[in-house]
Write a protein that holds these residues in place. Structure first.
Motif, short mmCIF file in Angstrom:
data_model
loop_
_atom_site.label_atom_id
_atom_site.label_comp_id
_atom_site.label_asym_id
_atom_site.label_seq_id
_atom_site.Cartn_x
_atom_site.Cartn_y
_atom_site.Cartn_z
N TYR A 1 -7.66 3.10 -7.32
CA TYR A 1 -7.81 4.39 -8.03
C TYR A 1 -7.52 5.67 -6.93
CZ TYR A 1 -10.08 2.91 -12.54
OH TYR A 1 -10.21 2.44 -13.61
N LYS A 2 -7.86 5.68 -5.92
CA LYS A 2 -7.61 6.35 -4.78
C LYS A 2 -5.99 6.20 -4.27
CE LYS A 2 -9.02 8.20 -0.36
NZ LYS A 2 -10.20 7.94 0.77
N LEU A 3 -5.77 4.90 -4.13
CA LEU A 3 -4.45 4.86 -3.76
C LEU A 3 -3.31 4.95 -4.68
CD1 LEU A 3 -2.48 3.27 -1.58
CD2 LEU A 3 -3.02 1.11 -2.77
N SER B 1 1.21 3.91 -3.13
CA SER B 1 0.51 5.29 -2.96
C SER B 1 1.64 6.39 -3.43
CB SER B 1 0.54 5.49 -1.23
OG SER B 1 1.64 5.45 -0.65
N LYS C 1 -10.52 5.28 -17.32
CA LYS C 1 -11.11 4.48 -16.51
C LYS C 1 -12.05 3.49 -17.23
CE LYS C 1 -11.76 6.91 -11.91
NZ LYS C 1 -12.50 7.43 -11.05
N LYS D 1 -12.53 1.29 -6.68
CA LYS D 1 -12.16 2.91 -5.94
C LYS D 1 -11.07 2.67 -5.20
CE LYS D 1 -17.42 3.36 -6.38
NZ LYS D 1 -17.66 1.79 -6.61
N PHE D 2 -10.87 1.90 -4.36
CA PHE D 2 -9.65 1.81 -3.58
C PHE D 2 -8.19 1.90 -4.16
CE2 PHE D 2 -6.06 -0.71 -1.71
CZ PHE D 2 -6.05 -0.39 -0.46
N LYS E 1 -4.99 7.16 -12.22
CA LYS E 1 -5.90 8.36 -12.67
C LYS E 1 -5.44 8.95 -14.01
CE LYS E 1 -6.59 9.85 -7.94
NZ LYS E 1 -5.42 8.90 -7.35
N ARG F 1 1.02 -1.22 -0.10
CA ARG F 1 0.01 0.02 -0.03
C ARG F 1 0.74 1.34 0.07
NH1 ARG F 1 -5.39 -0.04 3.67
NH2 ARG F 1 -6.30 -2.10 3.11
N PRO G 1 -1.43 7.01 -7.62
CA PRO G 1 -1.54 8.42 -8.29
C PRO G 1 -1.69 8.19 -9.80
CG PRO G 1 0.25 8.50 -6.37
CD PRO G 1 -0.32 6.88 -6.59
#
Length: 295
Positions: free
Chosen positions: A251-253, A226, A262, A248-249, A258, A222, A255
């Motif tokens: 995509y958020k984790l 990140s 998608k 979603k986890f 993004k 993780r 960088p």
């Protein structure tokens, strides 16, 4: 610890897996892998309770690359251990660590799903310099937090079932109907209960608390992801009842996730490589050609 050699004659009836068998030695085990084509290296890791057969549909589309997919210890054509308690996160991790060193793999595009994600992303975290890109399919990075009721039931089912049915797991985890021949191919590595220790173990090895030995490498995964500044593609399916929505986890984790389009793989369950293999392979090819970047 009793080690069982896989009866390779059980695979002779499989018509859609014409790929050459390769083996490397790891400790007292023989570990099987497929190694097809030449070019940039793609390393694809399966999860529970599948084997490299899961990636067979990728290879024709990705013929311009070197496509490597090992069978984890306890799965596919690799050796099996009698007794689920003999399987550990560390055993699987060290086997993959040995694998990439033995084959001297670098500039790897990593493709992971299910337990392949927990192990493969932990491997990437320890050796980030060996990896060029990452493709994240339906998986997660659990660090010992509270489990859902569904997952608790699944763990108990795996632990206490008299002889876990591999093909039943594939059927229940898929959105589309799988053919008799395909289901038989997934059953082929497991002639009886003694061979199924690896499949029983994986649900039980998912960290249930913060003190679990798997938490440290998964947390490192993780942390590294990140700060990941290399290309990353997240491809989850829309009909996964097990890990659906966890894209979603990631995509958020991550960088750089993004920076890519998608994409959701439609009408596929947990085993999306089985149901939509050619489509996913096409996305991976475009990703490696830098054709999915958001304009």
């Amino acid at each position: 610890m009793q080690i069982l050699k896989t009866d390779l004659t059980r695979f002779e009836a499989i018509k859609d897996f014409p790929y050459q068998e390769n083996f490397i030695d790891f400790d007292d085990f023989k570990m099987h892998y497929i190694d097809e084509g030449k070019g940039e290296t793609i390393l694809a890791l399966h999860g529970e309770p599948t084997w490299s057969y899961l990636y067979r549909k990728f290879i024709p589309t990705l013929k311009d690359y070197r496509f490597i997919a090992p069978d984890l210890i306890g799965f596919g054509k690799s050796d099996k251990i009698v007794g689920w308690k003999n399987y550990t996160f560390d055993l699987h991790f060290r086997s993959l660590e040995h694998f990439i060193h033995k084959l001297d793999l670098n500039d790897i595009t990593l493709v992971v799903q299910d337990w392949g994600g927990m192990l493969g992303l932990s491997l990437l975290a320890k050796y980030p310099e060996r990896f060029k890109r990452v493709v994240v399919l339906n998986t997660f990075l659990p660090v010992g937090k509270k489990m859902s009721l569904f997952f608790k039931i699944w763990r108990m089912y795996a632990k206490y079932h008299p002889s876990l049915s591999i093909s039943t797991i594939l059927k229940r985890g898929s959105f589309q109907k799988l053919s008799k021949e395909v289901l038989e191919a997934y059953d082929a590595p497991f002639p009886n209960r003694k061979h199924k220790g690896g499949a029983v173990a994986f649900p039980l090895l998912v960290p249930a608390n913060r003190n679990d030995p798997a938490v440290k490498p998964i947390q490192k995964a993780r942390d590294v992801l990140s700060k990941w500044n290399k290309p990353a593609l997240v491809l989850f399916s829309d009909k996964d009842k097990i890990l659906g929505g966890l894209d979603k986890f990631f995509y958020k984790l991550i960088p750089t996730a993004k920076e890519q389009q998608k994409i959701k793989i439609k009408d596929a369950g947990h085993f999306l490589q089985e149901e939509k293999g050619e489509e996913i392979a096409q996305y991976i090819h475009k990703f490696m050609k830098d054709e999915l970047r958001v304009k």
